[in-house]
Enzyme design. Structure first.
Site, short mmCIF file in Angstrom:
data_model
loop_
_atom_site.label_atom_id
_atom_site.label_comp_id
_atom_site.label_asym_id
_atom_site.label_seq_id
_atom_site.Cartn_x
_atom_site.Cartn_y
_atom_site.Cartn_z
N THR A 99 0.85 -1.19 0.00
CA THR A 99 0.00 0.00 0.00
C THR A 99 0.88 1.24 0.00
O THR A 99 1.69 1.42 0.93
CB THR A 99 -0.90 -0.02 1.26
OG1 THR A 99 -1.65 -1.23 1.24
CG2 THR A 99 -1.83 1.17 1.27
N TYR B 270 -24.81 8.46 -1.46
CA TYR B 270 -24.06 9.37 -0.57
C TYR B 270 -22.54 9.13 -0.62
O TYR B 270 -21.84 9.53 0.30
CB TYR B 270 -24.53 9.26 0.90
CG TYR B 270 -26.00 9.52 1.08
CD1 TYR B 270 -26.53 10.77 0.83
CD2 TYR B 270 -26.86 8.50 1.48
CE1 TYR B 270 -27.89 11.01 0.97
CE2 TYR B 270 -28.22 8.72 1.63
CZ TYR B 270 -28.72 9.98 1.36
OH TYR B 270 -30.06 10.21 1.50
N CYS C 230 -33.26 17.50 6.94
CA CYS C 230 -33.11 16.38 7.89
C CYS C 230 -31.68 16.10 8.33
O CYS C 230 -31.43 15.96 9.53
CB CYS C 230 -33.68 15.10 7.27
SG CYS C 230 -35.45 15.21 7.02
N LYS D 292 -30.09 18.66 10.81
CA LYS D 292 -30.93 18.73 12.02
C LYS D 292 -30.76 17.47 12.88
O LYS D 292 -30.56 17.53 14.09
CB LYS D 292 -32.40 18.88 11.59
CG LYS D 292 -33.42 18.63 12.67
CD LYS D 292 -34.83 18.85 12.16
CE LYS D 292 -35.45 17.65 11.46
NZ LYS D 292 -35.77 16.53 12.33
N GLY E 276 -26.99 18.90 2.96
CA GLY E 276 -27.86 19.91 3.57
C GLY E 276 -29.27 19.38 3.62
O GLY E 276 -29.47 18.16 3.65
N ASN F 15 -9.57 1.39 3.14
CA ASN F 15 -9.23 1.20 4.56
C ASN F 15 -9.79 2.31 5.43
O ASN F 15 -10.25 2.05 6.55
CB ASN F 15 -7.71 1.09 4.73
CG ASN F 15 -7.24 -0.35 4.50
OD1 ASN F 15 -8.06 -1.25 4.36
ND2 ASN F 15 -5.95 -0.55 4.46
N1 LIG Z 1 -1.39 -7.30 6.29
C1 LIG Z 1 -2.48 -7.11 5.58
O1 LIG Z 1 -3.56 -7.58 5.89
C2 LIG Z 1 -2.40 -6.30 4.32
C3 LIG Z 1 -3.47 -6.32 3.42
C4 LIG Z 1 -3.38 -5.60 2.25
C5 LIG Z 1 -2.26 -4.84 1.98
N2 LIG Z 1 -1.24 -4.81 2.89
C6 LIG Z 1 -0.06 -4.02 2.54
O2 LIG Z 1 0.90 -4.92 1.98
C7 LIG Z 1 2.21 -4.59 2.40
C8 LIG Z 1 2.84 -5.74 3.16
O3 LIG Z 1 2.09 -5.97 4.32
P1 LIG Z 1 2.42 -7.21 5.28
O4 LIG Z 1 1.42 -7.16 6.37
O5 LIG Z 1 2.55 -8.44 4.46
O6 LIG Z 1 3.85 -6.74 5.82
P2 LIG Z 1 4.87 -7.58 6.72
O7 LIG Z 1 5.56 -6.59 7.59
O8 LIG Z 1 4.17 -8.74 7.35
O9 LIG Z 1 5.89 -8.17 5.67
C9 LIG Z 1 6.78 -7.38 4.93
C10 LIG Z 1 7.98 -8.23 4.61
O10 LIG Z 1 8.83 -7.51 3.72
C11 LIG Z 1 10.17 -7.90 4.03
N3 LIG Z 1 11.10 -6.93 3.42
C12 LIG Z 1 11.42 -5.67 3.80
N4 LIG Z 1 12.31 -5.13 2.96
C13 LIG Z 1 12.55 -6.05 2.00
C14 LIG Z 1 13.37 -6.06 0.84
N5 LIG Z 1 14.13 -5.03 0.49
N6 LIG Z 1 13.38 -7.18 0.10
C15 LIG Z 1 12.64 -8.25 0.42
N7 LIG Z 1 11.82 -8.28 1.52
C16 LIG Z 1 11.79 -7.20 2.29
C17 LIG Z 1 10.18 -7.90 5.55
O11 LIG Z 1 11.29 -8.60 6.06
C18 LIG Z 1 8.83 -8.59 5.82
O12 LIG Z 1 8.99 -10.00 5.90
C19 LIG Z 1 2.06 -3.29 3.20
O13 LIG Z 1 2.21 -2.20 2.35
C20 LIG Z 1 0.64 -3.36 3.71
O14 LIG Z 1 0.11 -2.07 3.98
C21 LIG Z 1 -1.28 -5.53 4.03
#
Ligand SMILES: NC(=O)c1ccc[n+]([C@@H]2O[C@H](COP(=O)([O-])OP(=O)(O)OC[C@H]3O[C@@H](n4cnc5c(N)ncnc54)[C@H](O)[C@@H]3O)[C@@H](O)[C@H]2O)c1
Length: 440
Positions: free
Chosen positions: A128, A260, A271, A274, A268, A217
């Protein structure tokens, strides 16, 4: 396809095991050796129902392995999916350093690895990231002049929508599949990769794909807080909010629906303001803090103020307002934000002319006409009978209606700025000089 997955956290592991289960040849990369070792031992490095079994099966079938070596992962790979963390910085901004590092590792590895047979590789971001990251961080990392001979790279943003705890289930049935890219070959790679989902792929531009995930989110968070706030108020009045919200969710016409949710202007009418005030008053009376509900009217007023400021900043003095009531097809002026706009413009000394197809002295009769002339005489004096009369001298036009007569008159207007406040002008906007949206 041969796919490299960067980051073996919740998203990366589920994605790796999921794609491998569909016959793709997947190599996961992580900087943490323990995660790589777990995958290679046939175990999931994260706790997520069902993923351990999928990892074990995929490793056993020879379709999934992991490495700390990027070169190993991208050799022959057609696609890299980047799933590294993008955590919050202390001030809330997004830490993109893991993403930047992963992209740099990828590019450096390309210098020493043979390109795939096609010479083309797609780098797809699943992390993300804020809108603009693709354009300012991802695309520049793979500019042609930075790439070794033989490599050509396209980039995309495909936001991930899985929820932890039911990540595997969500992976195989996402709410939607969204591919944001300007590159046709990457678009095709993504479509092939997600083909097994048998879902329509929404192709959008990169910033739209990036923004979408934040909108989703934020909305989920607002929903939770909304339910909790109304629940806490009603609990003070002996009402079980679970019953209220259960019924609430049965309304698919107005509540659980696109209604919406169009960006535009303030709400506005007789309802909404208010009843929000009444709910706030109930909360205050019983000492319940409801910051989300309390901030709603404040936010609504900010939208009106911002539009007034935007017009004042132009320096233009002659304004036409098309549409005065709070929505189309009504003459109800109670708490109309368009009326509020008119009053603020008048207060700032602008020359205002207003046309409304219904709130029109030539058409109003009886009590409504009397109300307009007695209570709103300052505004009623500015009402004209035809849209052309409102537009003839206007430098700025505020369009708050999609009344056919107004739409027909707009292309002939000579205004410098035409502000569409509810986005209902459709293809007409092509022919309107100075057209701008309000919340888009
Ligand atoms: N967790 C969720 O439910 C979820 C859902 C949708 C989107 N996301 C998004 O997806 C992304 C990952 O989320 P996550 O929860 O899996 O994160 P996480 O922290 O569980 O995993 C991230 C992984 O990336 C690895 N990493 C960091 N730098 C690296 C590099 N240079 N090369 C290779 N690996 C590297 C870390 O060691 C870690 O294992 C985030 O941006 C998060 O916002 C998460």
């Amino acid at each position: 396809m041969k796919v490299a997955i960067f980051g073996l956290g919740y998203v990366g592991t589920v994605t790796a095991a999921g794609l491998a289960s569909q016959g793709h040849d997947v190599i996961g990369v992580d900087v943490e050796r323990s995660k790589v070792a777990a995958i290679n031992a046939g175990r999931s490095p994260v706790v997520e129902p069902g993923v351990d079994k999928m990892v074990a099966q995929a490793v056993c079938a020879g379709r999934l392995r992991a490495s700390t070596d990027v070169r190993d992962a991208i050799e022959g790979a057609e696609v890299s999916l980047v799933c590294v963390g993008t955590p919050s910085m202390p001030r809330g901004d997004t830490n993109l350093s893991y993403l930047a590092r992963a992209l740099e590792d990828l590019r450096e590895a390309m210098a020493v690895v043979e390109p795939p047979a096609s010479g083309f590789h797609s780098v797809v971001i699943r992390s993300t990231v804020p809108p603009g990251t693709g354009r300012s961080v991802v695309e520049p990392a793979f500019r042609a002049e930075l790439l070794p001979d033989g490599w050509s790279v396209g980039t995309a943003m495909c936001p991930e929508f899985l929820r932890e705890g039911i990540g595997v289930e969500d992976f195989f049935a996402p709410p939607f599949v969204v591919v944001g890219t300007d590159d046709p070959r990457t678009r095709e790679s993504c479509a092939n990769l997600f083909d097994f989902l048998d879902q329509e792929v929404h192709h959008v531009d990169v910033p739209t794909a990036e923004a979408l995930k934040y909108a989703c989110n934020a909305f989920h968070a607002v929903k939770v807080t909304f339910a909790n706030e109304v629940g806490r108020i009603f609990a003070q009045y002996g009402v079980d909010s679970r019953d209220v919200m259960q019924l609430f969710c049965e309304d698919h016409k107005l509540n659980i629906s696109p209604a919406y949710l169009r960006p535009g202007f303030a709400f506005g009418g007789s309802c909404l303001p208010k009843d929000l005030r009444a709910l706030q008053s109930m909360a205050r009376e019983r000492g319940v803090d409801v910051p989300l509900l309390s901030s709603t009217l404040v936010s609504n007023d900010i939208i009106v103020r911002a539009l007034v400021d935007r017009v004042l900043e132009t320096g233009y003095r002659r304004v036409a307002i098309l549409g005065l009531s709070f929505k189309m097809d009504t003459d109800d002026l109670r708490e109309s934000p368009n009326l509020e706009l008119a009053e603020r413009f008048i207060g700032k000394g602008l020359e205002v002319r207003i046309y409304d197809p219904i709130v029109n002295p030539a058409k109003l009769v009886g009590a409504n006409l009397e109300h307009l002339q007695s209570k709103l005489s300052h505004v009623s004096r500015l009402l004209v009978d035809e849209p052309e009369l409102a537009l003839e001298a206007a430098e700025v036009v505020i369009v708050a209606t999609s009344d056919p007569a107004c739409l027909a008159a707009l292309p002939g207007a000579h205004a410098q700025l035409v502000l569409d406040i509810n986005g209902r002008l459709g293809e007409q906007v092509e022919h309107i000089h100075g057209y701008e949206g309000v919340s888009w």
